[in-house]
Design an enzyme around this catalytic site. Sequence first.
Site, short mmCIF file in Angstrom:
data_model
loop_
_atom_site.label_atom_id
_atom_site.label_comp_id
_atom_site.label_asym_id
_atom_site.label_seq_id
_atom_site.Cartn_x
_atom_site.Cartn_y
_atom_site.Cartn_z
N GLY A 1 0.81 -1.21 0.00
CA GLY A 1 0.00 0.00 0.00
C GLY A 1 0.84 1.26 0.00
O GLY A 1 0.54 2.22 -0.70
N ASN B 1 -8.54 3.13 8.34
CA ASN B 1 -7.94 1.96 9.01
C ASN B 1 -8.26 1.90 10.50
O ASN B 1 -8.32 0.83 11.08
CB ASN B 1 -6.43 1.94 8.79
CG ASN B 1 -5.80 3.29 8.98
OD1 ASN B 1 -6.09 4.23 8.24
ND2 ASN B 1 -4.93 3.40 9.95
N HIS C 1 -1.30 -7.53 2.44
CA HIS C 1 -1.39 -8.16 3.76
C HIS C 1 -2.66 -7.81 4.53
O HIS C 1 -2.82 -8.22 5.68
CB HIS C 1 -0.13 -7.86 4.59
CG HIS C 1 -0.01 -6.46 5.09
ND1 HIS C 1 -0.23 -6.14 6.39
CD2 HIS C 1 0.34 -5.32 4.46
CE1 HIS C 1 -0.01 -4.83 6.55
NE2 HIS C 1 0.34 -4.32 5.40
N THR D 1 12.77 -6.86 -11.22
CA THR D 1 12.31 -8.22 -11.58
C THR D 1 11.10 -8.58 -10.73
O THR D 1 11.10 -8.35 -9.52
CB THR D 1 13.46 -9.23 -11.38
OG1 THR D 1 14.53 -8.82 -12.23
CG2 THR D 1 13.03 -10.65 -11.73
N CYS E 1 0.74 6.33 24.56
CA CYS E 1 1.09 6.86 25.87
C CYS E 1 2.60 7.10 25.90
O CYS E 1 3.38 6.16 25.78
CB CYS E 1 0.67 5.86 26.93
SG CYS E 1 0.55 6.60 28.55
C1 LIG Z 1 -5.23 2.74 4.86
C2 LIG Z 1 -3.85 2.17 4.69
N1 LIG Z 1 -3.07 2.62 3.69
C3 LIG Z 1 -1.84 2.15 3.48
C4 LIG Z 1 -1.32 1.16 4.29
C5 LIG Z 1 0.09 0.69 4.04
O1 LIG Z 1 0.12 -0.54 3.38
P1 LIG Z 1 1.48 -1.40 3.40
O2 LIG Z 1 1.67 -1.83 4.81
O3 LIG Z 1 1.18 -2.57 2.48
O4 LIG Z 1 2.55 -0.55 2.88
C6 LIG Z 1 -2.09 0.65 5.33
C7 LIG Z 1 -1.54 -0.39 6.22
O5 LIG Z 1 -1.43 -0.26 7.41
C8 LIG Z 1 -3.39 1.17 5.54
O6 LIG Z 1 -4.16 0.74 6.53
#
Ligand SMILES: Cc1ncc(COP(=O)(O)O)c(C=O)c1O
Length: 373
Positions: A71, A151, A201, A237, A324
């Site tokens: 991501g 997230n 993942h 690659t 914290c």
């Molecule tokens: C909303 C969001 N974007 C991007 C990412 C990043 O993805 P990656 O861990 O595959 O780089 C995450 C992962 O925590 C995510 O929750």
Amino acid sequence: MPPIYLDYNATTPVDPSVAETMQPYIAMHYGNPSSMHVYGRAAKAAVEEARVRVADLLGCAPAEIIFTSGGSESNNTVLKGVVYTHRHKGDHLITSAVEHPAIIAPCRVLEQQGIRVTYLPVDRTGMVDPDDVRQAITPHTILISIMHANNEVGTIQPIAEISRIARQHGVLMHTDAAQSVGKIPTLVDELGVDFLSVAGHKVYAPKGIGALYMRSGLALEPLIHGAGHEFGRRAGTENVIFDVGLGKACEIAKADLSRYQREVRQLRDVLWQELYKRLGDRLVLNGHPEQRLPNTLHVNFRGVIGAELLEKLPELAASTGSACHAGEVALSSVLKAMQVLPELGMGAVRFSLGRYTTPEEIERAVELIERVY
Ligand SMILES: Cc1ncc(COP(=O)(O)O)c(C=O)c1O
């Protein structure tokens, strides 16, 4: 008994069928997809089949998919690529205050290079107002990047509506769909986006693999230059083993999507209802009441610190929404943007369910939480 895993938004286990599909590519089909011989051709065919499977989940053409390392790379490719490619047209990006660091951090870097970035606010449910997007657009805006689902709290943004506004103004539109792919429909034409980021993942593929959807006809300066891999859009690659894994994961996600939405939502709702029945107004729900990922339950436990509550629950793996440091509790930037009060948000805990969550686990989780809170 192993601890109950309720942290699927952090990462998912690799699906056993994904692992099985990857296996032959570790030791047997090790050719370089660029090689012309039989080993190379087998590897190339596997990568292209995987591309078809990713494209099928997103409802696009295989040639519109490039494999990335995840991501973060997909997001960086879009933000920096759009700036490098279209800077002559403008120097303004629009995003939101609740994006993942994989959007916020590259935006900060681009700001240091003279790009102007608008970070749109959200309401108390974590939602961006499309009218705010419309008002933020200037003749210099070259990209709007708003995440599909958050997230932390799981709020789902009105991407289709925002995309329409982007199109009306001739601005490119990206969505970070790392959290939504495999949990809710993510068809690129329904969403109306030009770019969409996928993180392997979060969909039961391994860590370190992802994909980027790029609408056909759009050219972007690559993030990684080199030989002409991935249609010249991302050199290196091919990661054949992981590409194959992501392909399988997307195939499963597509087949499982309606069951997932129904059954995981049901379990998530049971978790909330049972907790609320026992703990009542000591709990406050974060995020949008309906427009929310079906697997995500983000709750403020009044009067405690989230991390301390979880420390007392070693049988449960979940995440807190506050950090914290040296006795000071700091809310996540997402909760701050949602104007969650610090005295409430310090008790934030995110429970995120997934494909392997069982009713028994939910029942036990409720009992464990009630016992320590
Ligand atoms: C909303 C969001 N974007 C991007 C990412 C990043 O993805 P990656 O861990 O595959 O780089 C995450 C992962 O925590 C995510 O929750």
